[in-house]
Design an enzyme around this catalytic site. Structure first.
Site, mmCIF file in Angstrom:
data_model
loop_
_atom_site.group_PDB
_atom_site.id
_atom_site.type_symbol
_atom_site.label_atom_id
_atom_site.label_comp_id
_atom_site.label_asym_id
_atom_site.label_seq_id
_atom_site.Cartn_x
_atom_site.Cartn_y
_atom_site.Cartn_z
ATOM 1 N N VAL A 1 -5.621 -10.472 -6.848
ATOM 2 C CA VAL A 1 -5.497 -9.223 -6.084
ATOM 3 C C VAL A 1 -4.062 -8.718 -6.093
ATOM 4 C CG1 VAL A 1 -5.767 -8.205 -3.801
ATOM 5 C CG2 VAL A 1 -7.434 -9.886 -4.603
ATOM 6 N N GLY B 1 -0.715 -17.066 -6.384
ATOM 7 C CA GLY B 1 -1.403 -17.485 -5.163
ATOM 8 C C GLY B 1 -0.415 -17.778 -4.051
ATOM 9 N N GLY C 1 -0.650 -13.913 -13.259
ATOM 10 C CA GLY C 1 -1.740 -13.948 -12.283
ATOM 11 C C GLY C 1 -2.450 -12.608 -12.175
ATOM 12 N N GLY D 1 9.138 -22.074 16.216
ATOM 13 C CA GLY D 1 8.298 -22.850 17.131
ATOM 14 C C GLY D 1 7.816 -24.141 16.485
ATOM 15 N N ALA E 1 -5.545 -10.470 5.969
ATOM 16 C CA ALA E 1 -5.040 -10.104 7.289
ATOM 17 C C ALA E 1 -6.170 -9.952 8.307
ATOM 18 C CB ALA E 1 -4.256 -8.799 7.178
ATOM 19 N N LYS F 1 0.827 -1.213 0.000
ATOM 20 C CA LYS F 1 0.000 0.000 0.000
ATOM 21 C C LYS F 1 0.862 1.264 0.000
ATOM 22 C CE LYS F 1 -2.585 -2.760 -0.408
ATOM 23 N NZ LYS F 1 -2.488 -4.218 -0.316
ATOM 24 N N HIS G 1 -23.673 14.414 3.039
ATOM 25 C CA HIS G 1 -23.499 14.917 1.670
ATOM 26 C C HIS G 1 -22.448 16.017 1.674
ATOM 27 C CE1 HIS G 1 -24.454 16.203 -2.378
ATOM 28 N NE2 HIS G 1 -24.515 17.453 -1.931
ATOM 29 N N VAL H 1 0.811 -19.954 -18.856
ATOM 30 C CA VAL H 1 2.271 -19.910 -18.995
ATOM 31 C C VAL H 1 2.804 -21.339 -19.013
ATOM 32 C CG1 VAL H 1 4.409 -19.167 -17.866
ATOM 33 C CG2 VAL H 1 2.420 -17.637 -17.951
ATOM 34 N N ASP I 1 -3.843 -17.554 7.576
ATOM 35 C CA ASP I 1 -3.573 -18.103 6.243
ATOM 36 C C ASP I 1 -3.281 -19.602 6.258
ATOM 37 O OD1 ASP I 1 -3.837 -15.571 5.235
ATOM 38 O OD2 ASP I 1 -1.855 -15.492 4.280
HETATM 39 C C1 LIG Z 1 1.944 -8.459 -1.524
HETATM 40 C C2 LIG Z 1 0.826 -8.815 -0.583
HETATM 41 C C3 LIG Z 1 -0.170 -7.891 -0.321
HETATM 42 C C4 LIG Z 1 -1.193 -8.203 0.552
HETATM 43 N N1 LIG Z 1 -2.143 -7.268 0.788
HETATM 44 C C5 LIG Z 1 -3.148 -7.540 1.640
HETATM 45 C C6 LIG Z 1 -4.121 -6.566 1.939
HETATM 46 O O1 LIG Z 1 -4.079 -5.454 1.429
HETATM 47 N N2 LIG Z 1 -5.090 -6.880 2.817
HETATM 48 C C7 LIG Z 1 -5.168 -8.115 3.399
HETATM 49 O O2 LIG Z 1 -6.080 -8.356 4.185
HETATM 50 N N3 LIG Z 1 -4.249 -9.059 3.135
HETATM 51 C C8 LIG Z 1 -3.239 -8.800 2.281
HETATM 52 N N4 LIG Z 1 -2.288 -9.746 2.041
HETATM 53 C C9 LIG Z 1 -2.420 -11.052 2.712
HETATM 54 C C10 LIG Z 1 -1.973 -10.952 4.168
HETATM 55 O O3 LIG Z 1 -0.638 -10.525 4.207
HETATM 56 C C11 LIG Z 1 -2.130 -12.295 4.850
HETATM 57 O O4 LIG Z 1 -3.444 -12.765 4.690
HETATM 58 C C12 LIG Z 1 -1.835 -12.176 6.342
HETATM 59 O O5 LIG Z 1 -0.524 -11.733 6.554
HETATM 60 C C13 LIG Z 1 -2.043 -13.527 7.030
HETATM 61 O O6 LIG Z 1 -1.752 -13.405 8.370
HETATM 62 P P1 LIG Z 1 -1.232 -14.630 9.239
HETATM 63 O O7 LIG Z 1 -1.004 -14.107 10.599
HETATM 64 O O8 LIG Z 1 -2.112 -15.781 9.054
HETATM 65 O O9 LIG Z 1 0.153 -15.059 8.551
HETATM 66 P P2 LIG Z 1 1.489 -14.266 8.251
HETATM 67 O O10 LIG Z 1 1.265 -12.825 8.141
HETATM 68 O O11 LIG Z 1 2.091 -14.970 7.090
HETATM 69 O O12 LIG Z 1 2.358 -14.484 9.536
HETATM 70 C C14 LIG Z 1 2.811 -15.735 9.918
HETATM 71 C C15 LIG Z 1 4.018 -15.545 10.802
HETATM 72 O O13 LIG Z 1 4.341 -16.798 11.389
HETATM 73 C C16 LIG Z 1 5.751 -16.914 11.419
HETATM 74 N N5 LIG Z 1 6.071 -18.331 11.515
HETATM 75 C C17 LIG Z 1 5.738 -19.302 10.638
HETATM 76 N N6 LIG Z 1 6.149 -20.503 11.097
HETATM 77 C C18 LIG Z 1 6.760 -20.260 12.280
HETATM 78 C C19 LIG Z 1 7.395 -21.081 13.225
HETATM 79 N N7 LIG Z 1 7.482 -22.381 13.053
HETATM 80 N N8 LIG Z 1 7.925 -20.493 14.317
HETATM 81 C C20 LIG Z 1 7.851 -19.146 14.508
HETATM 82 N N9 LIG Z 1 7.257 -18.323 13.638
HETATM 83 C C21 LIG Z 1 6.710 -18.881 12.542
HETATM 84 C C22 LIG Z 1 6.190 -16.281 10.115
HETATM 85 O O14 LIG Z 1 7.560 -15.908 10.179
HETATM 86 C C23 LIG Z 1 5.247 -15.087 10.038
HETATM 87 O O15 LIG Z 1 5.792 -13.963 10.687
HETATM 88 C C24 LIG Z 1 -1.230 -9.464 1.189
HETATM 89 C C25 LIG Z 1 -0.214 -10.394 0.948
HETATM 90 C C26 LIG Z 1 0.797 -10.071 0.068
HETATM 91 C C27 LIG Z 1 1.880 -11.076 -0.175
#
Ligand SMILES: Cc1cc2nc3c(=O)[nH]c(=O)nc-3n(C[C@H](O)[C@H](O)[C@H](O)COP(=O)(O)OP(=O)(O)OC[C@H]3O[C@@H](n4cnc5c(N)ncnc54)[C@H](O)[C@@H]3O)c2cc1C
Length: 479
Positions: A191, A278, A188, A122, A327, A58, A451, A245, A319
C-alpha cells in the site's frame, strides 16, 4: 508518587488518542502519554498517522493528482490551463500546515474532553504503574487502574539497503523530498510503496517498484489486483514482481541497487530509493522488566480478541498488536477498550475492516476475495460491474476500474466487496455496513441508489450476482 488515574494510555496515535478521549467521555479520569517531537521541537500528538502517515501522504497524493489532471484531463473538458508547473516546496509546505493543524487539534480535543496530556516516554513498570520520563530525563511515576499501550509501529529496515540520509529513505523520508527525483526506486509494492511511488511518478519521476513476491496485491481480489496493476503500469509505474533486492551501493548522488529475478542478477541505478517493505511493532522499552506482558516472536504485544494482554488491567491496541496496521482499526480498538474499561460489553468485528490504497483510481476492499473463499472451501457467487458502463464515471472522466461483490453461494450473504475506481475508498463503507448487518447481495440489489453516482457500480455488481445487472449485458444465466 504523582497523580492517580483510572486510565493511562501510552501513545497518542489514532489508537491511543481515540482511546483516551473515549475513556474520558465515559467519565474515567484519563491521561495520555506521548513522546513524539514534532518539527518545531515540541511534543505533538497524532502518531504515525497524522505526522508521517495517512494524512501527509494523502496531502501529497491529492496535490499530485490535481497536477496530473490539470496537465492531461482539463483540456478534454474544455479548460485551457496553459503550461502547468508544480512547486514541490509549496506542496510540502501545505502538507506541513495540514499536519500542524491536525496534531494541534488533538491537544484541543484532549482539553475539551478532560484528558491529561503527559509529555515524555511512558513505560509500564507494574500492572498499575506507568513511569514517564520527559525529554530532559526527569521521571515521574503515575498510578492507574487500567493501562492501554498504543505504542504503534516503525518502518522495517532491510540489510541490503541501509538508510542513507536523503538518498535511501523510508516512507517518512519520502514525504520530505524537496524536489522531484529523476529516477526513483521503491522497494515494496504494498500500500505505502504504491502510494508514494504514485506521488513522485505523477510529478515526473521515472519510478521502478521492486517487489519480491510474484503476486501483485495478494490481499485484493485477483480480478481487481490484475486491473490495478494494468492501470498503474499505464500511468508509468514500472512494477517488477519477483524482484528480490540483494544489495545496494551509494555512488556519489546515486544509489545502485542489485536484485535477482527470474532472469538472474540485475542492477539498476536511482537518484533516490524508498524502502517500503512493511512496518514492525514499536514495543521496545515500553513494557518494564517483570511486568509479565507477553510479546510474540515478532515483537507484537500478545492480546486476546478484546485487546487484553496477559496482565489483568493492561490492554494493548493498534499497530503494536496483531491485525492489519491501519489507523481506523487502531481507533476502533481504542473505543472498544475504553468501553470495556468503563464496564460496557464491547467487541470488534475483525472480518469487516476496510482497506484502501489511495492511488488513482483508488483500490478498496473489505472481506474475502473470491480466491480466499474458494481456498476456505466456501462456494461463492460473484457479480462485477465496470465503471466504463457508469454514466457518472463518464461525466467524471473516471471510467477505469470495476466493483466486485463476493457472496456466499448458498446463503447469498455478502462475504466481500472489492473495488478499483475513483472514490473506491468512500464506496467501500457500503460493503462494511452490509457485512456488519449480515446483508445479502439481494439486500444491496434491492436498495435504491442515488443517480448518477459512482456507488451505482456497487448496486449493479450486487444485481449482477444473480445476472440482473441493468446497465450491462449479463453473462450469467438467471435463475
Ligand atoms: C506513509 C504511511 C501512510 C499510511 N496511510 C494510511 C492510511 O491511509 N490509512 C490507514 O488506515 N493507515 C495508514 N497508515 C498506517 C497508520 O499510520 C497506522 O496504522 C496508525 O498510525 C497506527 O496507529 P497507532 O495509534 O497504533 O500507532 P501510531 O500512529 O504509530 O502511534 C503511536 C504513538 O505512540 C507513541 N509512543 C510509542 N512509544 C511510546 C512511549 N513509550 N511513550 C510515549 N509515547 C510512545 C509514538 O510516538 C506515536 O505517537 C499509513 C502509514 C504510513 C507510514
Amino acid at each position: 508518587m504523582a497523580d492517580k488515574f483510572d486510565v493511562i494510555v501510552i501513545g497518542a496515535g489514532p489508537g491511543g488518542y481515540v482511546a483516551a478521549i473515549r475513556a474520558a467521555q465515559m467519565g474515567l479520569k484519563t491521561a495520555c502519554v506521548e513522546k513524539w517531537i514534532g518539527k518545531e521541537g515540541n511534543v505533538v500528538h497524532g502518531g504515525t498517522c497524522l505526522n508521517v502517515g495517512c494524512i501527509p501522504s494523502k496531502a501529497l497524493l491529492e496535490a499530485s493528482h490535481k497536477f496530473v489532471e490539470a496537465q492531461h484531463d482539463f483540456d478534454d473538458m474544455g479548460i485551457e490551463a496553459g503550461d502547468v508547473t508544480m512547486d514541490v516546496k509549496k506542496m510540502m509546505a501545505r502538507k506541513d500546515k495540514i499536519v500542524k493543524n491536525l496534531t494541534g487539534g488533538i491537544a484541543g480535543l484532549f482539553k475539551a474532553n478532560g484528558v491529561t496530556a503527559l509529555e515524555g516516554t511512558g513505560k509500564v513498570t507494574g500492572s498499575k504503574q506507568v513511569e514517564v520520563t520527559d525529554k530532559d530525563g526527569n521521571a515521574a511515576t503515575y498510578e492507574a487502574d487500567n493501562i492501554v499501550v498504543a505504542a504503534g509501529s516503525v518502518p522495517v529496515e532491510i540489510p541490503p539497503t541501509p538508510l542513507t540520509e536523503g538518498l535511501i529513505v523510508d516512507s517518512t523520508g519520502a514525504l520530505e523530498f524537496q524536489q522531484t527525483p529523476k529516477r526513483l526506486g521503491v522497494i515494496g509494492a504494498g500500500v505505502i510503496g504504491l502510494e508514494l511511488g504514485s506521488v513522485w511518478n505523477r510529478l515526473g519521476s521515472e519510478v521502478t517498484v521492486l517487489e519480491a513476491m510474484d503476486d501483485f496485491l495478494p490481499m485484493v481480489d485477483g480480478a481487481i489486483a490484475k486491473e490495478t496493476q494494468k492501470l498503474l503500469k499505464k500511468q508509468g509505474l514500472d512494477i517488477k514482481l519477483g524482484a528480490r533486492v540483494t544489495g545496494s551501493e551509494v555512488k556519489g548522488d546515486e544509489v545502485v541497487v542489485k536484485y535477482s529475478d527470474a532472469k538472474g542478477e540485475q542492477e539498476i541505478t536511482f537518484d533516490k530509493l524508498i524502502v517500503c517493505v512493511g512496518r514492525k511493532p514499536y514495543t521496545k522499552g515500553v513494557i518494564g522488566e517483570g511486568v509479565g506482558v507477553e510479546l510474540d516472536e515478532r515483537g507484537f504485544i500478545h492480546v486476546d480478541d478484546q485487546c487484553r494482554t496477559s496482565v489483568p488491567g493492561v490492554y494493548a491496541i493498534g499497530d503494536c498488536v496483531r491485525g492489519p496496521m491501519l489507523a481506523h482499526k487502531a481507533s476502533e480498538e481504542g473505543v472498544m477498550v475504553a468501553d470495556i474499561i468503563a464496564g460496557h460489553k464491547a467487541e470488534m468485528n475483525y472480518d469487516a475492516i476496510p482497506s484502501v490504497i489511495y492511488t488513482f483510481p483508488e483500490v478498496a476492499w473489505v472481506g474475502m476475495t473470491e480466491q480466499d473463499a474458494k481456498a476456505a472451501g466456501i462456494e461463492v457467487k460473484t457479480g462485477a460491474f465496470p465503471f466504463a458502463a457508469s454514466g457518472r464515471a463518464m461525466a467524471n472522466n473516471a471510467t477505469e476500474g470495476q466493483a466486485k461483490v463476493i457472496a456466499d453461494a448458498e446463503t447469498d450473504r455478502i462475504l466481500g466487496l472489492h473495488i478499483v475506481g475513483q472514490h473506491a475508498g468512500e464506496m467501500i463503507a457500503q460493503g462494511v455496513i452490509a457485512m456488519e448487518f449480515g446483508s445479502s447481495a439481494e439486500d444491496l440489489a434491492l436498495s435504491c441508489y442515488a443517480h448518477p453516482t459512482m456507488s451505482e457500480a456497487v448496486h449493479e455488481a450486487a444485481l449482477a450476482v444473480e445476472g440482473h445487472a441493468i446497465h450491462m449485458a449479463n453473462r450469467k444465466k438467471r435463475k
